[in-house]
Design an enzyme around this catalytic site. Structure first.
Site, PDB file in Angstrom:
ATOM      1  N   HIS A 209       0.597  -0.855   0.262  1.00 15.48           N
ATOM      2  CA  HIS A 209       0.089   0.244  -0.004  1.00 15.48           C
ATOM      3  C   HIS A 209       0.837   1.844   0.003  1.00 15.48           C
ATOM      4  CE1 HIS A 209      -2.784   2.716   1.417  1.00 15.48           C
ATOM      5  NE2 HIS A 209      -3.945   2.916   0.959  1.00 15.48           N
ATOM      6  N   SER A 412      -8.153 -14.749  -1.064  1.00 15.91           N
ATOM      7  CA  SER A 412      -8.646 -13.667  -1.572  1.00 15.91           C
ATOM      8  C   SER A 412      -9.906 -13.438  -2.076  1.00 15.91           C
ATOM      9  CB  SER A 412      -7.661 -12.705  -2.447  1.00 15.91           C
ATOM     10  OG  SER A 412      -7.864 -11.738  -2.896  1.00 15.91           O
TER      11      SER A 412
END
Length: 490
Positions: A209, A412
């Protein structure tokens, strides 16, 4: 309280009675993101060559230019002074009530087309409405009573204890707090690592991120960006090369429990093994686990590797407005008690200890988290995780059946596929894009019906985008040849 209710009722009655706004008022303009329109030739019609710095993004639909160094306003709801006699007529109150009512309609409409960002929009916190009249501030250390009495620290500590059990650390061995967002959790975790190892180098995969690299800039830390595998997971072979090149300095690592774009989970056990093989003893490395979204999902996935303080990690952070579904950005940050001593200082003004990033902290956020954790519990979250994974596989399979390249990592609920050619389509469905790919994050609020609506819309638009016979893009470099079904890899 009764007077306030009567006042609110009168405002609503006036909003229904009066139509203050003009007929051409566009409610969707209230929430239009302040982003520039696509630009085909580098310079827009109202942009000169001597404008501030530009940042161009190239994609299948042409070049989109984002201008840096200036405020970009698309719409604005002006703040105006009330008329001198307004307290008697109530026109201003009716106007504001009308604006808010229309804004609510806009939010309802935009929520229908929310797919690209990891927020759970399925919640009901009506029971907490009775507390919105209080200014609740959790300043200082959550575990130390300060002089400020309007706080929610008992709720905050209850939430922290719940996450401490989830990540397997004893109550007396951990310290933490509820942050204002996931970025703050990363900033705090990396700051603790820097304080523990002042001359350490920060290692993070290239798909980490952006807040991780922001932390490196803020703290003036040396940072090594590590390559990733096709899945988006950190490449431990490249990590090993970079660690060996800097053996004389301690290592501070960011480990992703779900990357931003591909939802990839870094192999924590392999990262630890790599550190040990490179000669780094446990006192010469610090690991922060960024679990913004999947840090709360992975514990409920069968056969998924564990994020646990029984392993040599230093901190874990998770967002509260993502999978949990809080209406405001917030998060949870937990580290070891022995680490926080290097960061904290006593503040006489607060009659407490300061060890957080922010001073004042949202005291309402712990109430929302506490309420949801109590309502759902571990079993409730497990059911929601299973639903998300099931629906994510459904979306991936349907995309591929429609001839669209798509990828879904094993652990995921983030489905990656080809970037739509039309930026208006991207905005409509609020998709997150990077380069040639876009993704949908399947959350508890994303139903099969919503996915079917999206698929139908996407297939119809693609038939127009490629009606001239042009080839669909090749995504082999982004998702691998096994997931690419362009003409060359069908």
């Amino acid at each position: 309280m009764v007077g306030a209710l009567e006042s609110n009722q009168s405002i609503l009655e006036m909003a229904e009675k009066f139509e203050i706004l003009s007929d051409d008022f566009d409610p969707t303009a209230v929430v239009t993101e302040p982003l520039p329109s696509p630009v085909a030739n580098g310079i827009g019609p109202d942009q000169e060559k001597d404008n501030p710095k530009r940042n161009s993004v190239t994609n299948g639909g042409g070049e989109r230019e984002m201008v840096l160094g200036r405020n970009v306003h698309t719409t604005s709801l002006a703040v105006t002074e009330p008329e001198s006699n307004d307290e008697h007529t109530g026109d201003k109150e009716a106007y504001m009530a009308s604006v808010l009512a229309r804004y609510r309609k806009t939010l309802v409409e935009r929520t229908k087309y929310h797919l690209g960002y990891p927020y759970n929009l399925d919640f009901d916190y009506g029971a907490l409405g009775q507390l919105q009249h209080f200014s609740i501030n959790n300043l200082g250390d959550p575990f130390i009573e300060s002089n400020y009495g309007v706080h929610s620290r008992p709720f905050e500590v209850g939430v922290l204890d719940w996450f401490a059990r989830l990540w397997e650390i004893e109550r007396d061995d951990y310290w933490g707090y509820i942050t204002n967002c996931g970025t703050e959790g990363n900033l705090h975790g990396i700051l603790v690592g820097r304080e523990m190892l002042p001359d350490g180098i920060l290692y993070a995969s290239s798909e980490s991120h952006y807040s991780v690299f922001k932390a490196a800039r803020m703290y003036r830390m040396e940072c090594e960006k590590v390559d990733t595998l096709m899945s988006g997971e950190i490449n431990c072979d490249d990590l090993k090369l970079k660690l060996l090149a800097n053996k004389d300095k301690p290592a501070i690592l960011n480990v992703n429990i779900g990357t931003t774009v591909k939802g990839a989970v870094d192999d924590l056990d392999l990262v630890i093994k790599t550190l040990e093989e490179c000669g780094f003893s446990h006192d010469r490395f610090y690991i922060h686990c960024d679990g913004a979204l999947f840090g709360l999902m992975m514990p409920f996935v069968k056969r998924a590797p564990k994020v646990s303080f029984n392993k040599p990690i230093g901190s874990v952070s998770v967002s509260g407005h993502k999978f949990v579904g809080c209406p405001m950005p917030c998060g949870v940050q937990i580290t070891r008690m022995k680490h926080i001593k290097a960061l904290s200082s006593n503040v006489e003004y607060l009659a407490s200890r300061d060890a957080t990033i922010m001073g004042s902290r949202n005291g309402h956020a712990p109430l929302f988290l506490w309420y949801t954790l109590n309502r759902k519990g571990y079993k409730g979250f497990q059911k929601e995780v299973q639903k998300c994974l099931r629906n994510a596989h459904y979306l991936k399979d349907r995309l591929r059946e429609a001839g669209i390249s798509a990828m879904l990592n094993e652990l995921s609920s983030t489905v990656v596929f080809e970037r739509p050619k039309d930026e208006e389509f991207v905005r409509r469905w609020q998709l997150a894009c990077q380069g040639n790919i876009a993704h949908v994050v399947v959350m508890p609020s994303v139903t099969i019906e919503k996915l079917d609506h999206f698929l139908k819309d996407l297939v119809e638009h693609r038939s127009v985008w490629y009606e001239d016979g042009s080839q669909t893009p090749c995504l082999a470099k982004d998702v691998g040849t096994n997931n690419c079904i362009c003409p060359s890899h069908k």
